[in-house]
Design an enzyme around this catalytic site. Structure first.
Site, PDB file in Angstrom:
ATOM      1  N   GLU A 114       0.820  -1.204   0.000  1.00  0.00           N
ATOM      2  CA  GLU A 114       0.000   0.000   0.000  1.00  0.00           C
ATOM      3  C   GLU A 114       0.860   1.262   0.000  1.00  0.00           C
ATOM      4  O   GLU A 114       0.527   2.248  -0.666  1.00  0.00           O
ATOM      5  CB  GLU A 114      -0.951   0.006   1.208  1.00  0.00           C
ATOM      6  N   TYR A 130      -6.019   5.956   5.352  1.00  0.00           N
ATOM      7  CA  TYR A 130      -6.144   5.062   4.200  1.00  0.00           C
ATOM      8  C   TYR A 130      -5.393   3.751   4.429  1.00  0.00           C
ATOM      9  O   TYR A 130      -5.947   2.662   4.277  1.00  0.00           O
ATOM     10  CB  TYR A 130      -5.629   5.732   2.924  1.00  0.00           C
ATOM     11  N   ASP A 152      -8.953   5.861  -1.846  1.00  0.00           N
ATOM     12  CA  ASP A 152      -7.756   6.297  -2.565  1.00  0.00           C
ATOM     13  C   ASP A 152      -8.200   6.926  -3.886  1.00  0.00           C
ATOM     14  O   ASP A 152      -9.398   7.168  -4.098  1.00  0.00           O
ATOM     15  CB  ASP A 152      -6.795   5.127  -2.798  1.00  0.00           C
ATOM     16  N   CYS A 207     -12.801   1.402 -14.422  1.00  0.00           N
ATOM     17  CA  CYS A 207     -13.182   2.816 -14.366  1.00  0.00           C
ATOM     18  C   CYS A 207     -11.915   3.675 -14.379  1.00  0.00           C
ATOM     19  O   CYS A 207     -11.627   4.425 -13.458  1.00  0.00           O
ATOM     20  CB  CYS A 207     -14.008   3.066 -13.106  1.00  0.00           C
TER      21      CYS A 207
END
Length: 347
Positions: free
Chosen positions: A38, A121, A139, A193
């Site tokens: 991450e 996050y 995010d 997307c």
């Protein structure tokens, strides 16, 4: 709204089951690996970040190994990713886990937030993926997906926007499958997307997507324009003595690249001429016998700074007391800008 969000979550999980990426940190639910992935992916795409992740895990396979490594080695492995403070924070947090927590990795959102460099996050990602705690991640991918599905024009880089999207993401979250859902929406944003040219015609959520029906997909998400970057003018002196040695300095000041090594630097104002730079070099190194500007120049763009950079070959008569053989440059962690220069000039 509840029924709609449940249906959207179910569609995302259906899509994920068919299209999820096979990534090395998935499956085992190792919090150290998820944490590392991450942090790396906050600043680069998977394709670019994967080799860094693999090298990092090879060098530091456990939290304890990372905690005990020399900082220079950590920065060297991180070299090229940028945002070196994140690598330092990784190591400081690893040391905290090893020394203060007796090697036990935090297992809740609240305790994860106590780690150096871990924000909401990253804590949400680790807590949900590894421990299935129902904490939604937000995010860049999630901002984009939600802003398009619900046609939201609130800027994502404002306090109001951050609060609104966090609440919406939490409402949409499948609480029973939190980790899987978070990975689903992030993968959906990365693969389906996409920021540019998303394939809306084949999208499983096209019937639900307000921006698609209103022809606003390219206008979402909304961001307020960034602050203009400052411009800085760097001149690096590549010193060479008769023994084939050069010189590096470690950046210590609270500035960019803290902890990395570089050639002696002369920073000047925009209108400084080459003649003035040469004069400064001669004043700084009075035993100079030869000065030549390298053909290689860079405009190196950082988030808030643009670095206009030149390099000068500077031969000196005296032996450099704190010099090092040029062949040993590869062992020092250096900014990507200098690595590019060394490769291009074959130094």
């Amino acid at each position: 709204m509840k029924e709609q969000t449940t249906e959207i979550a179910a569609l995302l999980l259906t899509w994920y089951a068919a299209h999820k990426r096979e990534l090395p940190w998935r499956g085992a639910r190792n919090p150290y690996y998820v944490w590392l992935s991450e942090v790396i992916l906050q600043q680069t795409r998977v394709a670019q970040g994967l080799p860094y992740y693999q090298r990092f895990v090879e060098q530091f396979p456990t939290v304890e190994a990372l905690a005990q490594a020399p900082e220079a080695q950590v920065l060297k492995v991180w070299q090229g990713l940028g945002y070196y403070s994140r690598a330092k924070n990784l190591q400081r947090a690893a040391q905290y886990i090893t020394e203060e927590l007796q090697g036990v990795f935090p297992s809740t959102y609240e305790t994860l937030l106590k780690l150096k460099g871990v924000g909401e996050y990253t804590a949400s990602a680790i807590a949900s993926i590894c421990y299935n705690e129902p904490k939604a991640v937000v995010d860049g991918n999630v901002y984009r997906v939600l802003s398009r599905i619900f046609d939201i024009d609130t800027p994502i880089n404002t306090t109001e926007g951050a609060k609104y999207f966090k609440e919406l993401a939490q409402e949409l979250l499948d609480k029973e499958r939190a980790g899987e859902y978070n990975q689903a929406i992030m993968d959906f944003g990365a693969l389906q997307c996409k920021p540019q040219s998303p394939d809306c015609e084949s999208c499983i959520l096209s019937a639900k997507c307000l921006a698609y029906h209103r022809k606003k997909v390219t206008q979402r998400p909304v961001k307020i324009a960034k602050i203009k970057p400052i411009h800085r003018y760097f001149n690096y002196c590549v010193l060479k003595d008769s023994q084939g040695n050069t010189q590096l300095h470690k950046r210590e000041a609270k500035d960019i690249w803290q902890g990395l090594y570089e050639f002696p630097l002369i920073e000047v104002k925009e209108n400084t001429t080459e003649a003035q730079v040469i004069e400064t070099i001669r004043a700084q190194y009075p035993h100079t016998t030869y000065i030549k500007k390298y053909a290689t120049e860079f405009l190196h763009k950082l988030t808030h700074q643009h670095l206009h950079t030149c390099f000068w070959e500077v031969e000196v008569a005296e032996v450099l007391l704190d010099g090092l053989p040029i062949r040993e440059l590869v062992h020092y962690p250096m900014p990507a800008l200098l690595i590019k220069f060394l490769k291009k000039e074959k130094i």
